[in-house]
Motif scaffolding. Structure first.
Motif, mmCIF file in Angstrom:
data_model
loop_
_atom_site.group_PDB
_atom_site.id
_atom_site.type_symbol
_atom_site.label_atom_id
_atom_site.label_comp_id
_atom_site.label_asym_id
_atom_site.label_seq_id
_atom_site.Cartn_x
_atom_site.Cartn_y
_atom_site.Cartn_z
ATOM 1 N N SER A 60 0.795 -1.135 -0.018
ATOM 2 C CA SER A 60 -0.018 -0.001 -0.010
ATOM 3 C C SER A 60 0.866 1.096 -0.116
ATOM 4 O O SER A 60 1.958 1.218 0.564
ATOM 5 N N PRO A 61 0.536 2.264 -0.775
ATOM 6 C CA PRO A 61 1.385 3.513 -0.844
ATOM 7 C C PRO A 61 1.012 4.294 0.430
ATOM 8 O O PRO A 61 2.018 5.468 0.684
ATOM 9 N N THR A 62 -0.073 3.944 1.472
ATOM 10 C CA THR A 62 0.023 4.570 2.644
ATOM 11 C C THR A 62 -0.125 3.711 3.700
ATOM 12 O O THR A 62 -0.471 2.269 3.592
ATOM 13 N N ALA A 66 -6.626 3.827 4.451
ATOM 14 C CA ALA A 66 -6.686 3.653 2.950
ATOM 15 C C ALA A 66 -5.949 2.254 2.575
ATOM 16 O O ALA A 66 -6.140 1.594 1.672
ATOM 17 N N SER A 67 -5.033 1.873 3.611
ATOM 18 C CA SER A 67 -4.368 0.583 3.247
ATOM 19 C C SER A 67 -5.257 -0.609 3.115
ATOM 20 O O SER A 67 -4.951 -1.507 2.258
ATOM 21 N N ALA A 68 -6.235 -0.614 3.916
ATOM 22 C CA ALA A 68 -7.383 -1.715 3.643
ATOM 23 C C ALA A 68 -7.848 -1.590 2.520
ATOM 24 O O ALA A 68 -8.099 -2.894 1.858
ATOM 25 N N VAL A 69 -8.090 -0.652 1.848
ATOM 26 C CA VAL A 69 -9.034 -0.544 0.442
ATOM 27 C C VAL A 69 -7.613 -1.254 -0.432
ATOM 28 O O VAL A 69 -8.252 -2.122 -1.489
ATOM 29 N N GLU A 103 -4.532 -1.755 16.721
ATOM 30 C CA GLU A 103 -4.473 -0.547 16.802
ATOM 31 C C GLU A 103 -3.984 0.195 15.680
ATOM 32 O O GLU A 103 -4.280 1.540 15.376
ATOM 33 N N LEU A 104 -3.249 -0.334 14.823
ATOM 34 C CA LEU A 104 -2.652 0.206 13.815
ATOM 35 C C LEU A 104 -3.375 -0.373 12.471
ATOM 36 O O LEU A 104 -3.598 -1.398 12.272
ATOM 37 N N ASP A 105 -3.810 0.923 11.405
ATOM 38 C CA ASP A 105 -4.546 0.613 10.414
ATOM 39 C C ASP A 105 -3.823 -0.112 9.716
ATOM 40 O O ASP A 105 -4.488 -1.270 8.937
ATOM 41 N N TYR A 106 -2.481 -0.133 9.433
ATOM 42 C CA TYR A 106 -1.801 -0.978 8.189
ATOM 43 C C TYR A 106 -1.817 -2.462 8.685
ATOM 44 O O TYR A 106 -1.928 -3.198 8.018
ATOM 45 N N TYR A 107 -1.626 -2.423 9.946
ATOM 46 C CA TYR A 107 -1.477 -3.862 10.430
ATOM 47 C C TYR A 107 -2.773 -4.671 10.499
ATOM 48 O O TYR A 107 -2.540 -5.840 9.918
ATOM 49 N N ARG A 108 -3.906 -3.904 10.547
ATOM 50 C CA ARG A 108 -5.060 -4.722 10.432
ATOM 51 C C ARG A 108 -5.369 -4.889 8.896
ATOM 52 O O ARG A 108 -5.855 -6.006 8.598
ATOM 53 N N GLN A 113 -5.238 -9.022 4.820
ATOM 54 C CA GLN A 113 -4.908 -9.559 3.226
ATOM 55 C C GLN A 113 -4.446 -11.430 3.678
ATOM 56 O O GLN A 113 -4.682 -11.953 2.626
ATOM 57 N N GLU A 114 -3.867 -11.483 4.785
ATOM 58 C CA GLU A 114 -3.618 -12.870 5.194
ATOM 59 C C GLU A 114 -4.946 -13.685 5.151
ATOM 60 O O GLU A 114 -4.899 -14.700 4.785
ATOM 61 N N GLU A 115 -5.854 -13.218 5.663
ATOM 62 C CA GLU A 115 -7.184 -13.837 5.727
ATOM 63 C C GLU A 115 -7.890 -14.204 4.461
ATOM 64 O O GLU A 115 -8.482 -15.165 4.306
ATOM 65 N N LEU A 116 -7.743 -13.161 3.367
ATOM 66 C CA LEU A 116 -8.309 -13.401 2.391
ATOM 67 C C LEU A 116 -7.570 -14.541 1.490
ATOM 68 O O LEU A 116 -8.418 -15.390 0.745
#
Length: 245
Positions: A60-62, A66-69, A103-108, A113-116
Motif C-alpha cells: 500500500s502507498p499509505t 486507505a491501506s485496507a482498500v 491499533e494500527l490501520d496498516y497492520y489490520r 490480506q492474510e485472511e483473504l
C-alpha cells in the motif's frame, strides 16, 4: 517453474526475482511499470496466465485506513485471476505479529490480506518477517524534530531485506505451507537503542530520546514484533549490515 512476482521491481521483489532465476526458475517481475495494476486489474490476468506460482509483494502507498482498500482490492483481483489460471501456489509477504497490533490501520489491513488468502481455493504460503533494517531511517525520520529523534523502547528484531528475499524465494520454490513461516533477524534491540546504534555508526550528531508515546511503534504492546520460538533466524547482524552500507 514459472513464477509471477507481483511487485517484482521493488526492494524485496527485485531480489526475489534474481534469486529464483539464479536457482533455475523462470521468475518474471510485474509492476505498474510493466503494465500490471493490481487495483484496476489491468494486466493482472495476463501476468498470472501461465504461471505455476504467484508471489505477491505489492504494498500500500499509505499506512492509514486507505491501506485496507488497497490490500482488499489487490488481493481480490489477484486471487480471482489466479483461480481462473489454475495457479498452484500463492505466496504473500507479511509481518511478524501483524495480527497482534489491532491499533494500527496498516497492520489490520495486512492481517486482512492474510485472511483473504487463507480463505481462497489456491494453495498458499505466508512469509512473515520482522522489521526491515532498511526501514530504520524512515522510522527515525517520522519522529525527528531538529537534532532530536524520539523513539519508544519497543523491542524490534531487525532483518536485512536480502535475508527476507532469501526466505520468500525459498518458500516460493517449495510446496505450499498452507500456513505461516516466520523469519527474523538474529538480534533483538529496543527501538530507541537501535536508533542510537544507527546514529553512532554514521557519526550522526542527532540525539535519541526515549519516548514511549512517539511514532507508530508506540502503539505496539510488549514484544509481539519479535520472532518467537518457531521463527527462522536470518544470518545478517545489524552491525554488519550497517558496516556494509
Amino acid at each position: 517453474m514459472k513464477i509471477a512476482v507481483i511487485g517484482g521491481t521493488g526492494l524485496i521483489g527485485s531480489q526475489v526475482v534474481k534469486k529464483l532465476n539464479a536457482a533455475g526458475h523462470e521468475a518474471v517481475p510485474h509492476s505498474k511499470s510493466t503494465g500490471v495494476d493490481v487495483i484496476t486489474g489491468e494486466g493482472v490476468a495476463e501476468a498470472v496466465a501461465d504461471a505455476d506460482v504467484v508471489v505477491n509483494l505489492t504494498n500500500s502507498p499509505t499506512f492509514d485506513e486507505a491501506s485496507a482498500v488497497f490490500f482488499r482490492k489487490s488481493m481480490e483481483n489477484l486471487l480471482t485471476a489466479g483461480e481462473k489460471a489454475g495457479i498452484r501456489h500463492f505466496v504473500v509477504l507479511s509481518i511478524v505479529g501483524v495480527d497482534q497490533v489491532p491499533e494500527l490501520d496498516y497492520y489490520r489491513a495486512k492481517a486482512m490480506q492474510e485472511e483473504l488468502l487463507a480463505a481462497a481455493s489456491i494453495p498458499y504460503s505466508i512469509v512473515r518477517a520482522t522489521q526491515f533494517m532498511e526501514f530504520m531511517d524512515a522510522t527515525m525520520s517520522w519522529t525527528t524534530n531538529g537534532d532530536t529523534v524520539r523513539l519508544p523502547a519497543t523491542p524490534i528484531q531487525p532483518i536485512a531485506a536480502g535475508d527476507v528475499a532469501d526466505a520468500v524465494a525459498e518458500v516460493a520454490a517449495g510446496a505450499p505451507l498452507q500456513g505461516i513461516r516466520n523469519v527474523a533477524g538474529p538480534e533483538v534491540f529496543p527501538l530507541d537503542e537501535l536508533g542510537r546504534v544507527t546514529l553512532a555508526a554514521r557519526s550522526d550528531s542527532r540525539t535519541v530520546v526515549t519516548d514511549d508515546t512517539a511514532g507508530m511503534f508506540a502503539q505496539v504492546r510488549g514484544d509481539v514484533l519479535t520472532g518467537k520460538e518457531d521463527a527462522r533466524l536470518a544470518p545478517t547482524r545489524y552491525a554488519d549490515w550497517l558496516a556494509s552500507r
